[in-house]
Design a protein around this motif. Structure first.
Motif, PDB file in Angstrom:
ATOM      1  N   LEU A  35      71.781  74.368  72.194  1.00 28.15           N
ATOM      2  CA  LEU A  35      71.151  73.474  71.102  1.00 28.15           C
ATOM      3  C   LEU A  35      70.062  74.008  70.502  1.00 28.15           C
ATOM      4  O   LEU A  35      68.853  73.790  69.977  1.00 28.15           O
ATOM      5  CB  LEU A  35      70.521  72.134  71.831  1.00 28.15           C
ATOM      6  N   VAL A  36      70.006  75.417  70.029  1.00 30.53           N
ATOM      7  CA  VAL A  36      69.069  76.220  69.290  1.00 30.53           C
ATOM      8  C   VAL A  36      68.746  75.472  68.101  1.00 30.53           C
ATOM      9  O   VAL A  36      69.646  74.995  67.498  1.00 30.53           O
ATOM     10  CB  VAL A  36      69.714  77.595  69.196  1.00 30.53           C
ATOM     11  N   ASP A  37      67.697  75.315  67.992  1.00 25.79           N
ATOM     12  CA  ASP A  37      66.866  74.741  66.363  1.00 25.79           C
ATOM     13  C   ASP A  37      66.452  75.734  65.478  1.00 25.79           C
ATOM     14  O   ASP A  37      65.478  76.304  65.516  1.00 25.79           O
ATOM     15  CB  ASP A  37      65.815  73.663  66.938  1.00 25.79           C
ATOM     16  N   ASN A  38      67.331  76.109  64.606  1.00 24.56           N
ATOM     17  CA  ASN A  38      67.036  77.073  63.212  1.00 24.56           C
ATOM     18  C   ASN A  38      66.402  76.252  62.154  1.00 24.56           C
ATOM     19  O   ASN A  38      66.571  76.638  60.900  1.00 24.56           O
ATOM     20  CB  ASN A  38      68.312  77.616  62.950  1.00 24.56           C
ATOM     21  N   ASN A  39      65.828  74.849  62.234  1.00 28.78           N
ATOM     22  CA  ASN A  39      65.287  74.013  61.210  1.00 28.78           C
ATOM     23  C   ASN A  39      66.151  73.951  60.172  1.00 28.78           C
ATOM     24  O   ASN A  39      65.984  74.320  58.729  1.00 28.78           O
ATOM     25  CB  ASN A  39      64.044  74.751  60.598  1.00 28.78           C
ATOM     26  N   GLN A  40      67.391  73.602  60.219  1.00 34.05           N
ATOM     27  CA  GLN A  40      68.661  73.437  59.373  1.00 34.05           C
ATOM     28  C   GLN A  40      69.139  72.196  59.400  1.00 34.05           C
ATOM     29  O   GLN A  40      69.557  71.448  60.681  1.00 34.05           O
ATOM     30  CB  GLN A  40      69.874  74.475  59.398  1.00 34.05           C
ATOM     31  N   ILE A  41      69.568  71.275  58.348  1.00 33.42           N
ATOM     32  CA  ILE A  41      70.397  70.343  58.273  1.00 33.42           C
ATOM     33  C   ILE A  41      71.485  70.473  57.509  1.00 33.42           C
ATOM     34  O   ILE A  41      71.590  71.393  56.571  1.00 33.42           O
ATOM     35  CB  ILE A  41      69.648  69.154  57.742  1.00 33.42           C
ATOM     36  N   ARG A  42      72.514  69.835  57.578  1.00 30.71           N
ATOM     37  CA  ARG A  42      73.760  70.146  57.176  1.00 30.71           C
ATOM     38  C   ARG A  42      73.979  68.656  56.120  1.00 30.71           C
ATOM     39  O   ARG A  42      73.836  67.457  56.535  1.00 30.71           O
ATOM     40  CB  ARG A  42      75.031  69.951  57.987  1.00 30.71           C
ATOM     41  N   ILE A  43      74.421  68.930  54.709  1.00 33.32           N
ATOM     42  CA  ILE A  43      74.611  67.906  53.866  1.00 33.32           C
ATOM     43  C   ILE A  43      76.341  68.178  53.608  1.00 33.32           C
ATOM     44  O   ILE A  43      76.760  69.201  53.479  1.00 33.32           O
ATOM     45  CB  ILE A  43      73.767  67.519  52.658  1.00 33.32           C
ATOM     46  N   CYS A  44      76.921  66.933  53.234  1.00 31.18           N
ATOM     47  CA  CYS A  44      78.188  67.129  52.722  1.00 31.18           C
ATOM     48  C   CYS A  44      78.146  66.668  51.220  1.00 31.18           C
ATOM     49  O   CYS A  44      77.622  65.552  50.745  1.00 31.18           O
ATOM     50  CB  CYS A  44      78.867  65.827  53.459  1.00 31.18           C
ATOM     51  N   PHE A  45      78.866  67.535  50.406  1.00 30.84           N
ATOM     52  CA  PHE A  45      78.746  67.187  48.987  1.00 30.84           C
ATOM     53  C   PHE A  45      80.258  66.927  48.539  1.00 30.84           C
ATOM     54  O   PHE A  45      80.381  66.989  47.320  1.00 30.84           O
ATOM     55  CB  PHE A  45      78.187  68.362  48.250  1.00 30.84           C
ATOM     56  N   ALA A  46      80.901  66.329  49.494  1.00 32.88           N
ATOM     57  CA  ALA A  46      82.047  65.576  48.964  1.00 32.88           C
ATOM     58  C   ALA A  46      81.854  64.102  48.343  1.00 32.88           C
ATOM     59  O   ALA A  46      82.521  63.239  49.080  1.00 32.88           O
ATOM     60  CB  ALA A  46      83.516  65.551  50.020  1.00 32.88           C
ATOM     61  N   LYS A  47      81.005  64.031  47.494  1.00 33.91           N
ATOM     62  CA  LYS A  47      80.348  62.764  47.198  1.00 33.91           C
ATOM     63  C   LYS A  47      80.504  62.778  45.326  1.00 33.91           C
ATOM     64  O   LYS A  47      80.426  63.716  44.718  1.00 33.91           O
ATOM     65  CB  LYS A  47      79.089  62.459  47.320  1.00 33.91           C
TER      66      LYS A  47
END
Ligand code: PMP
Ligand code: GLN
Length: 385
Positions: free
Chosen positions: A358-370
């Protein structure tokens, strides 16, 4: 109701809640813009929907043949020969599946024995490890390096042993957007040479690659193709994730084992959808246009957030983009993602859940299929954070 099976031992005792269900659920609860779970918020081509209706009206409403209908398998074989130069026999080397998820589970069930080791590169899509464990195998996790998730081939090699039954790769890669290069595939080929290791190649985003990147399918490399099961998803390619249609290709010997499990798991999959896809797939523009289509969405979104405090490198493939929030807060990615929904009305996916330990690299993922509207609204919020 209380179960009378008092001494039930779970095959998957440590399973966390699905992050996709959690974030989509939170998005609904807080009426937030949902750019978390990977699915388009626009419709498939009406022509494709028309083809499904037509197939139903023409009476394709009973069981399809076990491995899938021949016309669909034939056009898949033609597509692979055209794109990757490898010939698969439609009858003995291709199976139509209930999305890529079933293909992946079936491949693992058919080929992984108790105590076999299976290499999984982390961060990893969430369906690999439970499938390995449920079949008695042992996931051997290798963390990709840095914030852009490169493969250290020396580390990879050091994890191979005579217990390794299978290696799972995913390119283009969810969640990072990394794509395997030609030299990665050659390294993989040389690492697996002279072994009995099977490769499971998850290529559901094969048609979504950007800039000058090329999708390097395992099918393209003869020595990999001869040991590989390659999985694909029509859900990703035709904006229809709810249809759960996909396929798996592999040399006949591997496919025979795959089909033994497939037969008693689903036997065959949705018939009218297969008819429709067989017609629709005849036009290569329907998949060749997908890269430019999503690149335009990626670029629109990234231009709209260029003045935000998030850092990013444009994703090379998939419809996901990583955003680095290290300069915004020192919260964990889980806490930050939760706060984004509750305070800012935007739902994304924290990356730590896919990482080793569960290493936290300070990243979030967004999905741009919108849609453009959703992307611009999301970008406005992101720029305000
Ligand atoms: N592999 C990856 C990397 C995915 O992102 C997904 C889906 N979202 C799947 C497999 C499963 O595909 P499907 O929906 O066709 O089962
Ligand atoms: N593949 C999708 C994603 O990565 C989600 C699929 C799912 O909900 N299981 O977001």
């Amino acid at each position: 109701m209380k179960s009378s099976a008092h001494h039930l031992t779970s095959k998957l005792p440590k399973l966390p809640d699905s992050i996709f269900s959690t974030m989509s659920g939170l998005a609904k609860e807080y009426n937030a813009i949902n750019i978390s779970q990977g699915f388009p918020n626009f419709e498939p081509d009406p022509a494709l929907i028309e083809l499904v209706t037509k197939a139903m009206k023409e009476g394709y409403n009973q069981y399809a043949p076990l491995g899938g209908i021949y016309p669909l398998k034939e056009v898949i074989a033609e597509k692979i020969a055209f794109l990757y130069g490898t010939k698969y026999d439609p009858q003995s080397e291709i199976t139509i599946t209930v999305g890529a998820t079933q293909a992946i589970f079936t491949a693992i069930s058919a080929l992984v024995w108790p105590n076999d080791e299976v290499i999984v590169l982390k961060p990893a899509y969430d369906c690999y490890e439970p499938a390995i464990i449920a079949n008695g195998g042992i996931p051997v996790l290798i963390q990709l390096t840095g914030k852009d998730y490169a493969i250290d081939w020396d580390v990879f090699k050091s994890h191979l042993s005579d217990k390794t039954r299978m290696v799972i790769i995913n390119t283009p890669h969810n969640p990072s957007g990394m794509v395997f290069s030609n030299s990665d595939m050659l390294m993989l080929q040389s690492c697996l040479k002279d072994t009995n290791i099977i490769l499971l190649s998850d290529e559901v985003y094969e048609h979504i690659v950007f800039d000058n990147n090329i999708h390097e399918s395992a099918s393209k490399y003869p020595d990999l193709a001869s040991r590989s099961l390659v999985c694909a998803s029509f859900g990703k390619t035709f904006h229809a994730t709810g249809w759960k249609m996909g396929y798996c290709v592999a040399p006949a010997e591997l496919m025979k084992e795959f089909q033994k499990i497939h037969e008693f798991n689903v036997f065959c999959v949705n018939h009218p959808f297969q008819r429709a896809l067989a017609e629709y797939l005849k036009n290569p523009a329907h998949y060749l246009d997908l890269g430019p289509f999503y690149q335009q969405k990626r670029d629109l979104f990234l231009t709209a957030i260029k003045n935000s405090r998030f850092k990013f490198t444009p994703t090379r493939g998939t419809y996901f983009q990583l955003l680095d929030f290290a300069e915004i807060t020192d919260e964990s990615d889980l806490d930050f993602a939760e706060r984004l929904v509750k305070e800012f009305g935007i739902a994304c996916i924290p990356i730590s859940v896919f990482n080793k330990d569960l290493v936290d690299n300070n990243q979030i993922r967004i999905c741009f299929a919108k849609t453009t509207e959703t992307l611009l609204k999301a970008a406005e919020i992101i720029t305000s954070i």
